[in-house]
Design a protein around this motif. Structure first.
Motif, PDB file in Angstrom:
ATOM      1  N   ARG A 113       0.846  -1.196   0.000  1.00  0.00           N
ATOM      2  CA  ARG A 113       0.000   0.000   0.000  1.00  0.00           C
ATOM      3  C   ARG A 113       0.878   1.242   0.000  1.00  0.00           C
ATOM      4  NH1 ARG A 113      -2.955   0.633   4.560  1.00  0.00           N
ATOM      5  NH2 ARG A 113      -4.685   1.661   3.475  1.00  0.00           N
ATOM      6  N   ILE A 115       1.210   5.487  -0.473  1.00  0.00           N
ATOM      7  CA  ILE A 115       0.494   6.755  -0.410  1.00  0.00           C
ATOM      8  C   ILE A 115       1.419   7.879  -0.863  1.00  0.00           C
ATOM      9  CG2 ILE A 115       1.064   7.054   2.054  1.00  0.00           C
ATOM     10  CD1 ILE A 115      -1.609   8.595   2.329  1.00  0.00           C
ATOM     11  N   TYR A 156      -0.546   8.748   6.697  1.00  0.00           N
ATOM     12  CA  TYR A 156       0.318   7.750   6.079  1.00  0.00           C
ATOM     13  C   TYR A 156       0.781   6.638   7.011  1.00  0.00           C
ATOM     14  CZ  TYR A 156       4.048  10.443   8.367  1.00  0.00           C
ATOM     15  OH  TYR A 156       4.846  11.089   9.284  1.00  0.00           O
ATOM     16  N   TYR A 159       0.291   2.948   5.986  1.00  0.00           N
ATOM     17  CA  TYR A 159       0.729   2.535   4.657  1.00  0.00           C
ATOM     18  C   TYR A 159       2.127   1.923   4.704  1.00  0.00           C
ATOM     19  CZ  TYR A 159      -3.353   4.697   2.584  1.00  0.00           C
ATOM     20  OH  TYR A 159      -4.651   4.990   2.233  1.00  0.00           O
ATOM     21  N   ASP A 160       2.413   1.110   3.704  1.00  0.00           N
ATOM     22  CA  ASP A 160       3.719   0.457   3.632  1.00  0.00           C
ATOM     23  C   ASP A 160       4.801   1.392   3.131  1.00  0.00           C
ATOM     24  OD1 ASP A 160       2.808  -2.280   4.325  1.00  0.00           O
ATOM     25  OD2 ASP A 160       1.686  -2.096   2.448  1.00  0.00           O
TER      26      ASP A 160
END
Length: 278
Positions: A113, A115, A156, A159-160
């Motif tokens: 994921r 962002i 964020y 997220y990865d």
């Protein structure tokens, strides 16, 4: 024109890798981080070389995170951020030639994921957002064991990978290598990239995301893409990926430096490498 992938706002001038034990490294690293005039000792350069990084130009500094805070890190080969913990735990075994990956990879068969950050001075520009979408498309088109989603916003933490801008007036970017099966979280893109085309921005973003997945510089041994040449760094630290060449590959998106006229696409050997890994 060839452009280094990284032009950091660096604090301090020393690298903190030593051959001592982990606890000792942590202590000495903190001391050297606080020093304003420390030089890279020979023992540290040997540590960098033993991990198959090019020790030339290695520095210690800090990177700005999306929320404006700073994180201390070591910078090697121009655009690779490594923590003391990573350097202490990276293996020097079973090393050959190229294309190259680190011994740390992302857990396979998962969704990454991503962002693109849109808050304040760290926000990606319209051009950078388009380039990031193209970069994510590059990875999804590979149909490897990783898939990628992309959204834009400011929240964020879950997220990865978060991709954001740093307003330092330079061109290029910086990222790091995976840890614990996860990609490196922070991908900095410098605001000087705004002078380049969408395709060249795409190139830099695809390159930096490659680092977060464990890809090394294709020409780490000579930095030929930067106009440099010289001896190889030895045989202890970059894992050769079967099916890829062992000489200079001018088509690789993972070269240490980029030109002003990149197309932003993977070279054939990059695709071979990523399909082999994932």
């Amino acid at each position: 024109m060839k452009t280094n992938k990284l032009f950091l706002f660096l604090a301090g001038a020393g690298i903190l890798f030593t051959s001592c034990e982990k606890d000792e490294l942590t202590t000495s690293s903190e001391e050297e981080f606080m020093s304003t005039n420390s030089e890279v000792p020979e023992s540290v350069l040997q540590k960098i070389a033993a991990l198959h990084f090019n020790p030339k130009g290695a520095e210690v500094g800090k990177i700005m995170l999306p929320d404006g805070s700073f994180e201390k890190t070591y910078i090697v080969e121009g655009d690779i951020a490594l923590s003391a913990n990573q350097l202490n735990n990276m293996s020097t075994s079973n090393i050959q030639d190229k294309q190259y990956r680190t011994n740390n990879l992302v857990s396979n068969n998962r969704t990454i994921r991503v962002i693109g950050y849109t808050g304040g001075s760290q926000a990606l520009t319209s051009k950078q957002r388009t380039a990031l979408q193209y970069a994510i498309n590059n990875y999804n088109a590979l149909n490897i064991g990783l898939s990628f989603t992309l959204t834009f916003g400011t929240s964020y933490s879950s997220y990865d990978i978060v991709v954001y801008q740093t307003s330092n007036g330079q061109a290029g970017g910086v990222a790091g290598f995976p840890a614990n099966g996860n990609p490196y979280k922070y991908v900095q893109i410098f605001n000087g990239m705004e002078q380049y085309s969408v395709d060249t921005n795409e190139h830099v973003m695809t390159h930096e995301i490659g680092h977060t997945l464990g890809m090394r510089h294709t020409d780490w041994f000579s930095r030929q893409s930067c106009g440099q040449s010289g001896e190889a760094a030895g045989s202890d630290g970059a894992v050769h990926i079967p099916g890829t060449p062992t000489g200079f590959d001018s088509t690789s998106i993972m070269l240490a430096c980029f030109s002003a006229n990149e197309d932003g696409e993977f070279g054939a050997n990059d695709i071979t490498a990523l399909n082999y890994l994932y």
